[in-house]
Design a protein around this motif. Structure first.
Motif, PDB file in Angstrom:
ATOM      1  N   VAL A   8     -25.875   5.440  69.321  1.00 43.12           N
ATOM      2  CA  VAL A   8     -24.981   6.349  68.155  1.00 43.12           C
ATOM      3  C   VAL A   8     -24.456   7.377  68.652  1.00 43.12           C
ATOM      4  N   ALA A   9     -25.139   8.199  69.522  1.00 38.45           N
ATOM      5  CA  ALA A   9     -24.707   9.475  70.084  1.00 38.45           C
ATOM      6  C   ALA A   9     -23.851   9.404  71.386  1.00 38.45           C
ATOM      7  N   ASN A  10     -23.875   7.888  71.788  1.00 46.42           N
ATOM      8  CA  ASN A  10     -22.599   7.769  72.817  1.00 46.42           C
ATOM      9  C   ASN A  10     -21.549   7.365  72.499  1.00 46.42           C
ATOM     10  N   THR A  11     -21.478   7.067  71.390  1.00 47.31           N
ATOM     11  CA  THR A  11     -19.963   6.655  70.538  1.00 47.31           C
ATOM     12  C   THR A  11     -19.510   7.693  69.779  1.00 47.31           C
ATOM     13  N   GLN A  12     -18.107   7.880  70.117  1.00 44.83           N
ATOM     14  CA  GLN A  12     -17.415   8.997  68.996  1.00 44.83           C
ATOM     15  C   GLN A  12     -17.058   8.177  67.814  1.00 44.83           C
ATOM     16  N   SER A  13     -16.900   8.787  66.793  1.00 44.15           N
ATOM     17  CA  SER A  13     -16.219   8.114  65.606  1.00 44.15           C
ATOM     18  C   SER A  13     -14.609   8.570  65.619  1.00 44.15           C
ATOM     19  N   SER A  14     -13.803   7.876  65.082  1.00 49.10           N
ATOM     20  CA  SER A  14     -12.240   8.092  65.376  1.00 49.10           C
ATOM     21  C   SER A  14     -11.754   9.365  64.879  1.00 49.10           C
ATOM     22  N   GLY A  15     -11.212  10.060  65.896  1.00 48.26           N
ATOM     23  CA  GLY A  15     -10.749  11.478  65.534  1.00 48.26           C
ATOM     24  C   GLY A  15      -9.578  11.490  64.612  1.00 48.26           C
ATOM     25  N   ILE A  16      -9.045  10.175  64.156  1.00 47.51           N
ATOM     26  CA  ILE A  16      -8.296   9.969  63.354  1.00 47.51           C
ATOM     27  C   ILE A  16      -8.754  10.641  61.820  1.00 47.51           C
ATOM     28  N   ARG A  17     -10.046  10.254  61.697  1.00 39.81           N
ATOM     29  CA  ARG A  17     -10.706  10.672  60.482  1.00 39.81           C
ATOM     30  C   ARG A  17     -10.677  12.166  60.034  1.00 39.81           C
ATOM     31  N   LYS A  18     -10.832  13.033  61.226  1.00 37.22           N
ATOM     32  CA  LYS A  18     -10.460  14.587  60.820  1.00 37.22           C
ATOM     33  C   LYS A  18      -9.111  14.631  60.189  1.00 37.22           C
ATOM     34  N   VAL A  19      -8.150  14.027  60.785  1.00 35.14           N
ATOM     35  CA  VAL A  19      -6.913  14.339  59.953  1.00 35.14           C
ATOM     36  C   VAL A  19      -6.833  13.914  58.682  1.00 35.14           C
ATOM     37  N   PHE A  20      -7.538  12.609  58.475  1.00 37.45           N
ATOM     38  CA  PHE A  20      -7.480  12.419  56.926  1.00 37.45           C
ATOM     39  C   PHE A  20      -8.414  13.149  56.072  1.00 37.45           C
ATOM     40  N   ASP A  21      -9.727  13.863  56.729  1.00 33.90           N
ATOM     41  CA  ASP A  21     -10.421  14.770  56.023  1.00 33.90           C
ATOM     42  C   ASP A  21      -9.325  15.941  55.754  1.00 33.90           C
ATOM     43  N   LEU A  22      -8.815  16.476  56.527  1.00 34.30           N
ATOM     44  CA  LEU A  22      -7.709  17.508  56.095  1.00 34.30           C
ATOM     45  C   LEU A  22      -6.659  17.197  55.141  1.00 34.30           C
ATOM     46  N   ALA A  23      -6.269  15.918  55.191  1.00 42.04           N
ATOM     47  CA  ALA A  23      -5.019  15.324  54.389  1.00 42.04           C
ATOM     48  C   ALA A  23      -5.719  15.295  53.001  1.00 42.04           C
ATOM     49  N   TYR A 116      -4.737   4.629  74.489  1.00 44.55           N
ATOM     50  CA  TYR A 116      -5.382   3.478  73.991  1.00 44.55           C
ATOM     51  C   TYR A 116      -5.688   3.469  72.942  1.00 44.55           C
ATOM     52  N   PHE A 117      -5.911   2.174  72.227  1.00 42.04           N
ATOM     53  CA  PHE A 117      -6.190   2.145  70.693  1.00 42.04           C
ATOM     54  C   PHE A 117      -7.475   2.549  70.648  1.00 42.04           C
ATOM     55  N   VAL A 118      -8.119   3.173  69.801  1.00 44.07           N
ATOM     56  CA  VAL A 118      -9.475   3.800  69.637  1.00 44.07           C
ATOM     57  C   VAL A 118     -10.596   2.925  70.012  1.00 44.07           C
ATOM     58  N   MET A 119     -10.548   1.676  69.442  1.00 43.76           N
ATOM     59  CA  MET A 119     -11.736   0.787  69.809  1.00 43.76           C
ATOM     60  C   MET A 119     -12.051   0.208  71.180  1.00 43.76           C
ATOM     61  N   TYR A 120     -10.893   0.317  71.787  1.00 42.19           N
ATOM     62  CA  TYR A 120     -10.924  -0.434  73.313  1.00 42.19           C
ATOM     63  C   TYR A 120     -11.868   0.746  74.051  1.00 42.19           C
ATOM     64  N   LYS A 121     -12.098   1.912  73.881  1.00 42.08           N
ATOM     65  CA  LYS A 121     -12.957   2.796  74.476  1.00 42.08           C
ATOM     66  C   LYS A 121     -14.359   2.970  73.892  1.00 42.08           C
ATOM     67  N   GLN A 122     -14.178   2.931  72.608  1.00 39.39           N
ATOM     68  CA  GLN A 122     -15.474   3.130  71.906  1.00 39.39           C
ATOM     69  C   GLN A 122     -16.348   1.852  71.992  1.00 39.39           C
ATOM     70  N   LEU A 123     -15.937   0.887  72.053  1.00 37.67           N
ATOM     71  CA  LEU A 123     -16.755  -0.489  71.902  1.00 37.67           C
ATOM     72  C   LEU A 123     -17.066  -0.494  73.415  1.00 37.67           C
ATOM     73  N   ALA A 124     -16.621  -0.141  74.613  1.00 38.38           N
ATOM     74  CA  ALA A 124     -17.124  -0.029  75.855  1.00 38.38           C
ATOM     75  C   ALA A 124     -18.633   0.959  75.469  1.00 38.38           C
ATOM     76  N   ASN A 125     -18.377   2.062  74.908  1.00 37.97           N
ATOM     77  CA  ASN A 125     -19.597   2.992  74.689  1.00 37.97           C
ATOM     78  C   ASN A 125     -20.679   2.088  73.926  1.00 37.97           C
ATOM     79  N   ILE A 126     -20.279   1.248  73.117  1.00 35.86           N
ATOM     80  CA  ILE A 126     -21.197   0.640  72.161  1.00 35.86           C
ATOM     81  C   ILE A 126     -22.074  -0.298  72.986  1.00 35.86           C
ATOM     82  N   ASN A 334      -4.988  13.218  71.544  1.00 37.14           N
ATOM     83  CA  ASN A 334      -6.343  12.979  72.182  1.00 37.14           C
ATOM     84  C   ASN A 334      -7.106  12.004  71.456  1.00 37.14           C
ATOM     85  N   CYS A 335      -6.822  11.488  70.125  1.00 34.62           N
ATOM     86  CA  CYS A 335      -7.636  10.411  69.670  1.00 34.62           C
ATOM     87  C   CYS A 335      -7.376   9.090  70.417  1.00 34.62           C
TER      88      CYS A 335
END
Ligand code: PLP
Length: 368
Positions: A8-23, A116-126, A334-335
């Motif tokens: 859980v700590a080793n995986t970052q959720s998508s930074g895109i969500r930050k933009v959606f929160d601001l939106a 990269y597409f976000v999942m490519y990196k974070q799935l490796a962390n998972i 950077n996302c």
């Protein structure tokens, strides 16, 4: 409850969500941030889903997928795959998850493009594997010599996306053939993400499977081509032992892709999307002309529906913060990258939204 798993700590959720929160705070934002087509599902595909639901096709399908969709996909792939080499997945995200699960032990390495597409990196962390980035800046090209240098005894796989998100890069037969030689030399498999296959504007789509079928796992789907992002249907095709491993894990996780939407996908395979693709080509040209006139530096994309320009000043977060202040939603690079120098603009949007977005970007090109 005790502490959560380390992943859980080793995986970052998508930074895109930050933009959606601001939106969410903006009233009527000019939204060029969403990575999905803006057209609706084609009518015959909708009808097929409704008919399937009414006909009671609402139960589990076989784990491997409904037979008629498997046949339709096999035909679409030119008859090159036997039935034990095909799996219907819960869209490409499901296919990526099962592929990583089946290929990677903790500590194994997987080569991933940057950007990269976000999942490519974070799935490796998972999966406690190591994402090793191959650099495609600034023209989004794959350098086979660089790939060759990055391979170690722990390298299991490489992810290749064409057309790519967020760059829109499309690879030629020559480029993929050069890559195939490296795959063969080191006996590693490529996970070929073909989700944007339909969206090729300047040259026909070429798949790595045509060049190195024994070293390619194809992941494709209908989310983008037929605007079915919420319906979760895709497919995997590749070496039988890998597909069988993925099928075992699908049985123990997703179980199957949604049954009525598998019926709809079997119809979608034969629906002509030429007009929608031509419209996106026109939108690409419109956005690229506007960006060029405003002085943005970018590589004209050959596919998908994204442009990935360099920020004209500051970091990507600083520039995107200003865009959002001016009511425009785009995504900081950077996302999708270890760098913070670019941003992603989507042109899967009505023309008037692209025009409004361009006028904000034009004004911001000079201003700090
Ligand atoms: N691969 C890439 C490159 C994508 O951009 C996306 C979605 O944005 C996906 C895979 C996931 O697609 P799906 O909806 O089929 O899971």
């Amino acid at each position: 409850m005790k502490e959560l798993a380390d992943r859980v700590a080793n995986t970052q959720s998508s930074g895109i969500r930050k933009v959606f929160d601001l939106a969410a705070k903006l009233k009527d934002p000019v939204n060029l941030s969403i990575g999905q087509p803006h057209f609706d599902v084609p009518q015959p595909v909708k009808e097929a889903a409704i008919t399937a639901i009414r006909a009671g096709k609402n139960a589990y399908t076989p784990t491997q997928g409904a037979a008629d969709l498997r046949q339709a996909v096999a035909k679409k792939l030119g008859g090159a795959y036997r039935d034990n080499q095909l799996l219907i997945t819960s869209a490409v995200s499901g296919g990526l998850t099962l592929a990583y699960m089946s290929l990677l032990n903790p500590g194994d390495e997987i080569l991933i493009p940057d950007p990269y597409f976000v999942m490519y990196k974070q799935l490796a962390n998972i999966f406690a594997a190591r994402p090793i980035f191959y650099d495609t800046f600034p023209k989004w090209k794959i350098d086979p010599e660089q790939i060759d240098r990055l391979v170690t005894p722990r390298t299991k796989a490489i992810v290749v996306g064409t057309p790519a998100n967020p760059t829109g890069a499309v690879y030629t037969r020559e480029e993929l053939s050069a890559l195939a030689k490296v795959l063969e030399k080191h006996n590693i498999i490529a996970i070929s993400d073909e989700i944007y296959e339909y969206f090729c504007y300047d040259s026909p789509f070429v798949s790595l499977r045509e060049i190195a079928p024994d070293h390619t796992l194809v992941l494709g789907g209908f989310s983008k081509s037929h605007s079915m992002t919420g319906w979760r249907v895709g497919y995997a095709a590749g070496p039988a032992d890998l597909i069988q491993a993925m099928t075992k894990f699908q049985q123990l996780s997703f179980v199957c892709a949604p049954a009525p939407f598998q019926c709809a996908a079997a119809t979608a395979v034969d629906v002509d999307m030429t007009e929608a693709v031509a419209d996106y080509r026109r939108k690409r040209d419109m956005l690229c002309s506007g960006l060029a006139a405003a002085g943005y530096e970018f590589e004209k994309p050959g596919g998908a529906f994204y442009v990935f320009p360099k920020v004209p000043w500051g970091t990507d977060d600083e520039f995107v913060a200003k865009c959002i202040e001016d009511n425009l939603l785009v995504i900081p690079g950077n996302c999708f990258s270890e760098r913070n120098t670019h941003f992603r603009v989507v042109y899967a949007a009505p023309d008037e939204v692209i025009v409004r977005g361009l006028s904000i970007l034009t004004a911001l090109a000079q201003k700090k």
